[in-house]
Design a protein around this motif. Structure first.
Motif, PDB file in Angstrom:
ATOM      1  N   SER A  43       0.829  -1.211   0.000  1.00 31.91           N
ATOM      2  CA  SER A  43       0.000   0.000   0.000  1.00 31.91           C
ATOM      3  C   SER A  43       0.857   1.252   0.000  1.00 31.91           C
ATOM      4  O   SER A  43       1.765   1.392   0.816  1.00 31.91           O
ATOM      5  N   HIS A  44       0.546   2.178  -0.903  1.00 37.68           N
ATOM      6  CA  HIS A  44       1.226   3.470  -0.925  1.00 37.68           C
ATOM      7  C   HIS A  44       0.582   4.369   0.110  1.00 37.68           C
ATOM      8  O   HIS A  44      -0.645   4.478   0.169  1.00 37.68           O
ATOM      9  N   LEU A  45       1.408   5.001   0.949  1.00 33.52           N
ATOM     10  CA  LEU A  45       0.893   5.809   2.055  1.00 33.52           C
ATOM     11  C   LEU A  45       1.007   7.306   1.810  1.00 33.52           C
ATOM     12  O   LEU A  45       0.071   8.045   2.097  1.00 33.52           O
ATOM     13  N   TYR A  46       2.156   7.760   1.323  1.00 34.06           N
ATOM     14  CA  TYR A  46       2.349   9.191   1.079  1.00 34.06           C
ATOM     15  C   TYR A  46       3.551   9.412   0.173  1.00 34.06           C
ATOM     16  O   TYR A  46       4.350   8.509  -0.073  1.00 34.06           O
ATOM     17  N   ALA A  47       3.663  10.648  -0.294  1.00 32.70           N
ATOM     18  CA  ALA A  47       4.863  11.123  -0.985  1.00 32.70           C
ATOM     19  C   ALA A  47       5.222  12.459  -0.356  1.00 32.70           C
ATOM     20  O   ALA A  47       4.351  13.184   0.139  1.00 32.70           O
ATOM     21  N   THR A  48       6.505  12.789  -0.354  1.00 30.15           N
ATOM     22  CA  THR A  48       6.959  14.073   0.155  1.00 30.15           C
ATOM     23  C   THR A  48       8.296  14.415  -0.496  1.00 30.15           C
ATOM     24  O   THR A  48       8.871  13.599  -1.218  1.00 30.15           O
ATOM     25  N   SER A  49       8.780  15.609  -0.234  1.00 39.16           N
ATOM     26  CA  SER A  49      10.046  16.052  -0.806  1.00 39.16           C
ATOM     27  C   SER A  49      11.219  15.373  -0.100  1.00 39.16           C
ATOM     28  O   SER A  49      11.082  14.832   0.992  1.00 39.16           O
ATOM     29  N   VAL A  50      12.377  15.438  -0.741  1.00 42.75           N
ATOM     30  CA  VAL A  50      13.612  14.895  -0.196  1.00 42.75           C
ATOM     31  C   VAL A  50      14.467  16.064   0.262  1.00 42.75           C
ATOM     32  O   VAL A  50      14.477  17.120  -0.366  1.00 42.75           O
ATOM     33  N   GLY A  51      15.209  15.879   1.344  1.00 47.89           N
ATOM     34  CA  GLY A  51      16.144  16.903   1.791  1.00 47.89           C
ATOM     35  C   GLY A  51      15.605  17.757   2.919  1.00 47.89           C
ATOM     36  O   GLY A  51      14.566  17.461   3.520  1.00 47.89           O
ATOM     37  N   ASP A  52      16.346  18.829   3.187  1.00 48.89           N
ATOM     38  CA  ASP A  52      15.985  19.738   4.271  1.00 48.89           C
ATOM     39  C   ASP A  52      14.794  20.598   3.874  1.00 48.89           C
ATOM     40  O   ASP A  52      14.413  20.672   2.721  1.00 48.89           O
ATOM     41  N   GLY A  53      14.269  21.260   4.867  1.00 53.60           N
ATOM     42  CA  GLY A  53      13.134  22.143   4.622  1.00 53.60           C
ATOM     43  C   GLY A  53      11.849  21.520   5.097  1.00 53.60           C
ATOM     44  O   GLY A  53      11.786  20.314   5.357  1.00 53.60           O
ATOM     45  N   PRO A  54      10.823  22.331   5.207  1.00 53.77           N
ATOM     46  CA  PRO A  54       9.532  21.818   5.689  1.00 53.77           C
ATOM     47  C   PRO A  54       8.937  20.806   4.712  1.00 53.77           C
ATOM     48  O   PRO A  54       9.085  20.940   3.497  1.00 53.77           O
ATOM     49  N   LYS A  55       8.336  19.800   5.249  1.00 56.38           N
ATOM     50  CA  LYS A  55       7.736  18.731   4.451  1.00 56.38           C
ATOM     51  C   LYS A  55       6.218  18.883   4.408  1.00 56.38           C
ATOM     52  O   LYS A  55       5.585  19.261   5.388  1.00 56.38           O
ATOM     53  N   VAL A  56       5.667  18.559   3.251  1.00 56.70           N
ATOM     54  CA  VAL A  56       4.223  18.396   3.094  1.00 56.70           C
ATOM     55  C   VAL A  56       4.022  16.970   2.617  1.00 56.70           C
ATOM     56  O   VAL A  56       4.626  16.550   1.623  1.00 56.70           O
ATOM     57  N   TYR A  57       3.215  16.227   3.336  1.00 59.66           N
ATOM     58  CA  TYR A  57       2.947  14.836   2.999  1.00 59.66           C
ATOM     59  C   TYR A  57       1.701  14.762   2.125  1.00 59.66           C
ATOM     60  O   TYR A  57       0.638  15.234   2.523  1.00 59.66           O
ATOM     61  N   GLY A  58       1.843  14.185   0.945  1.00 60.15           N
ATOM     62  CA  GLY A  58       0.700  13.929   0.075  1.00 60.15           C
ATOM     63  C   GLY A  58       0.133  12.578   0.458  1.00 60.15           C
ATOM     64  O   GLY A  58       0.560  11.540  -0.051  1.00 60.15           O
ATOM     65  N   ILE A  59      -0.817  12.592   1.373  1.00 59.83           N
ATOM     66  CA  ILE A  59      -1.400  11.348   1.896  1.00 59.83           C
ATOM     67  C   ILE A  59      -2.302  10.733   0.832  1.00 59.83           C
ATOM     68  O   ILE A  59      -3.141  11.419   0.234  1.00 59.83           O
ATOM     69  N   ARG A  60      -2.140   9.459   0.602  1.00 60.57           N
ATOM     70  CA  ARG A  60      -2.976   8.739  -0.351  1.00 60.57           C
ATOM     71  C   ARG A  60      -4.355   8.574   0.264  1.00 60.57           C
ATOM     72  O   ARG A  60      -4.534   7.858   1.258  1.00 60.57           O
TER      73      ARG A  60
END
Length: 134
Positions: free
Chosen positions: A80-97
């Protein structure tokens, strides 16, 4: 809105606070291939409003056409795919499936992006903001 959910087999669970009005459809070819279907539905959550409550997702780093890297998180047991987010430093936003949320009935997409890649046999989704790319 508070949501919770997890993978199909139950090995990974999460909870999040999201704005359901930001639920969207992505028609990009990466989302089509990663989901094995016509598009992906996601709802964003900032890192301070997303928390894994059990389990540990497997991480896959995808380099997209722009050269940016995206973390793809999924369950190593059931896939199951759960989320995608950016790589590296900085604030993250999770694209929740959205399909992994128990509240998925309330996560009605309001926007669609990468519409130029939408499969021709899909019906037109009425009442949505449509962007041909991202």
């Amino acid at each position: 809105m508070k949501i919770d959910g997890g993978c199909h087999c139950g090995a990974i669970t999460y909870e999040a606070e999201v704005d359901p009005e930001k639920t969207s459809i992505c028609h990009c070819t990466d989302c089509q291939q990663l989901t094995g279907t016509a598009f992906r539905v996601t709802v964003p959550a900032t890192e301070d409003h997303y928390r894994i409550t059990s389990g540990e997702p497997k991480i896959y780093i995808k380099t997209v056409a722009s050269g940016a890297k995206r973390t793809q998180a999924f369950c190593a047991d059931c896939g199951s795919h759960l989320y995608a987010t950016s790589v590296g430093d900085g604030p993250k936003v999770y694209g929740i499936r959205a399909g992994t949320s128990r509240q998925r009935q309330n996560l009605v997409p309001r926007h669609q992006k990468w519409h130029r890649s939408a499969l021709h046999w899909l019906p037109e989704f009425e009442g949505m903001t449509t962007v041909e790319e991202q």
